[in-house]
Design a protein around this motif. Structure first.
Motif, short mmCIF file in Angstrom:
data_model
loop_
_atom_site.label_atom_id
_atom_site.label_comp_id
_atom_site.label_asym_id
_atom_site.label_seq_id
_atom_site.Cartn_x
_atom_site.Cartn_y
_atom_site.Cartn_z
N GLU A 126 8.05 9.64 9.75
CA GLU A 126 7.26 10.99 9.92
C GLU A 126 6.71 11.23 8.63
O GLU A 126 7.27 11.12 7.64
CB GLU A 126 7.93 11.93 10.54
CG GLU A 126 9.08 12.47 9.47
CD GLU A 126 10.09 13.66 10.15
OE1 GLU A 126 9.41 14.37 10.93
OE2 GLU A 126 11.22 13.72 9.37
N GLN A 127 5.60 12.05 8.84
CA GLN A 127 5.13 12.79 7.51
C GLN A 127 4.04 13.82 8.13
O GLN A 127 3.09 13.76 8.90
CB GLN A 127 4.23 11.96 6.71
CG GLN A 127 3.72 12.41 5.15
CD GLN A 127 2.85 11.69 4.33
OE1 GLN A 127 2.37 10.67 4.89
NE2 GLN A 127 2.98 11.94 3.27
N ASP A 128 4.28 15.22 7.42
CA ASP A 128 3.45 16.18 7.77
C ASP A 128 3.07 16.41 9.17
O ASP A 128 2.22 16.81 9.56
CB ASP A 128 2.09 16.14 7.06
CG ASP A 128 2.24 16.25 5.40
OD1 ASP A 128 3.48 16.77 4.90
OD2 ASP A 128 1.25 15.96 4.53
N GLY A 129 4.27 16.40 10.04
CA GLY A 129 4.18 16.86 11.48
C GLY A 129 3.56 15.75 12.32
O GLY A 129 3.92 15.79 13.55
N SER A 130 3.35 14.45 11.76
CA SER A 130 2.99 13.48 12.47
C SER A 130 3.96 12.45 12.43
O SER A 130 4.66 12.34 11.63
CB SER A 130 1.73 12.75 11.84
OG SER A 130 0.70 13.37 11.90
N SER A 131 4.30 11.78 13.59
CA SER A 131 5.29 10.94 13.55
C SER A 131 5.26 9.64 14.62
O SER A 131 4.19 9.71 15.50
CB SER A 131 6.69 11.73 13.99
OG SER A 131 6.63 12.18 15.40
N ILE A 132 5.92 8.49 14.64
CA ILE A 132 5.90 7.56 15.51
C ILE A 132 7.19 6.94 15.46
O ILE A 132 7.82 6.94 14.55
CB ILE A 132 4.56 6.57 15.16
CG1 ILE A 132 4.82 5.53 16.14
CG2 ILE A 132 4.92 6.05 13.62
CD1 ILE A 132 3.42 4.47 15.75
N PRO A 168 -2.39 19.18 15.64
CA PRO A 168 -3.77 19.53 15.70
C PRO A 168 -4.14 19.70 14.07
O PRO A 168 -3.30 19.90 13.31
CB PRO A 168 -3.75 21.13 16.44
CG PRO A 168 -2.01 21.37 15.99
CD PRO A 168 -1.40 20.10 16.01
N SER A 169 -5.40 19.70 14.10
CA SER A 169 -5.95 19.75 12.73
C SER A 169 -6.32 21.34 12.23
O SER A 169 -6.65 22.10 13.28
CB SER A 169 -7.40 18.99 12.70
OG SER A 169 -8.13 19.20 11.59
N SER A 170 -5.53 21.29 11.26
CA SER A 170 -5.83 22.94 10.62
C SER A 170 -7.10 23.29 10.20
O SER A 170 -7.47 24.50 9.91
CB SER A 170 -4.92 23.34 9.66
OG SER A 170 -4.85 22.45 8.66
N SER A 171 -7.98 22.18 10.00
CA SER A 171 -9.20 22.43 9.22
C SER A 171 -10.18 22.93 10.34
O SER A 171 -11.37 23.24 10.02
CB SER A 171 -9.80 21.31 8.39
OG SER A 171 -9.98 20.21 9.24
N LYS A 172 -10.15 22.36 11.59
CA LYS A 172 -11.08 22.98 12.75
C LYS A 172 -10.79 24.30 13.32
O LYS A 172 -9.77 24.84 13.20
CB LYS A 172 -10.78 22.10 13.89
CG LYS A 172 -11.25 20.62 13.54
CD LYS A 172 -11.13 19.75 14.83
CE LYS A 172 -11.70 18.33 14.52
NZ LYS A 172 -11.44 17.56 15.86
#
Length: 179
Positions: A126-132, A168-172
């Motif tokens: 995991e990193q920055d909310g993404s995980s596998i 979700p992308s915070s830039s959108k």
């Protein structure tokens, strides 16, 4: 004793090689600290074994396992490093703009010839909310790709299957009803 110390240092260096390619540059300049309850080295077989709450740290990198075994060839080059734990854990800051990358598995194996890191047994990254997560995760340091394998599942349930979380992308920004 001097030779044993040199071998211990080599194992410490080799243990962190799994993340060096993606580590903060400042991590490489930091001293390596390795602690364990027991350390053995067999020059004839080329096997170094560290056991009992083994912790290796260098800068932001931290690897913790019940045991770590490093295998060397006849030229004293590392061939494999295996960390076993309940689970074996690691973390490292790989980018100054991102949080810590963390992972764990029952077994983590680094193959120096192929550059492949294999996490087996409830493997998780995991990193920055993404995980596998999956039964087995294989990461190629050379290609930068990852393969995730799950175990077979009955009736389509998620138990044992590969699971990914992508935030979700915070830039959108999305238009509102009145925009």
């Amino acid at each position: 004793m001097k030779k044993f110390f040199k071998q211990t240092l080599v194992v410490g260096l080799a243990s962190v090689i799994t993340n060096v390619a993606f580590a903060l540059p400042s991590d490489r300049q930091q001293p390596i600290k390795l602690v364990a309850d027991k350390a053995t080295f067999n020059e004839k077989t080329g096997v170094n074994t560290y056991s009992g709450n083994v912790i290796i740290e260098q800068g932001t990198m931290r690897l913790q396992a019940n045991t770590i075994v490093a295998n060397f060839n006849e030229k004293k080059d590392i061939t494999t490093i295996t960390a076993n734990g309940s689970p074996a854990k690691f973390q490292q800051k790989v980018d100054t703009n991102k949080g810590l990358a963390k992972g764990h598995a029952q077994k983590i194996v680094y193959n120096a010839q192929t550059g492949i890191i294999t996490l087996t047994g409830n493997a998780f990254l995991e990193q920055d909310g993404s995980s596998i997560k999956g039964a087995v995760l294989r990461y190629s340091m050379n290609k930068g790709d990852i393969e995730a394998l799950g175990s077979s599942s009955e009736s389509g349930s998620s138990k044992g299957r590969v699971e990914m979380v992508i935030p979700p992308s915070s830039s959108k920004s999305f238009p509102g009803a009145r925009d």
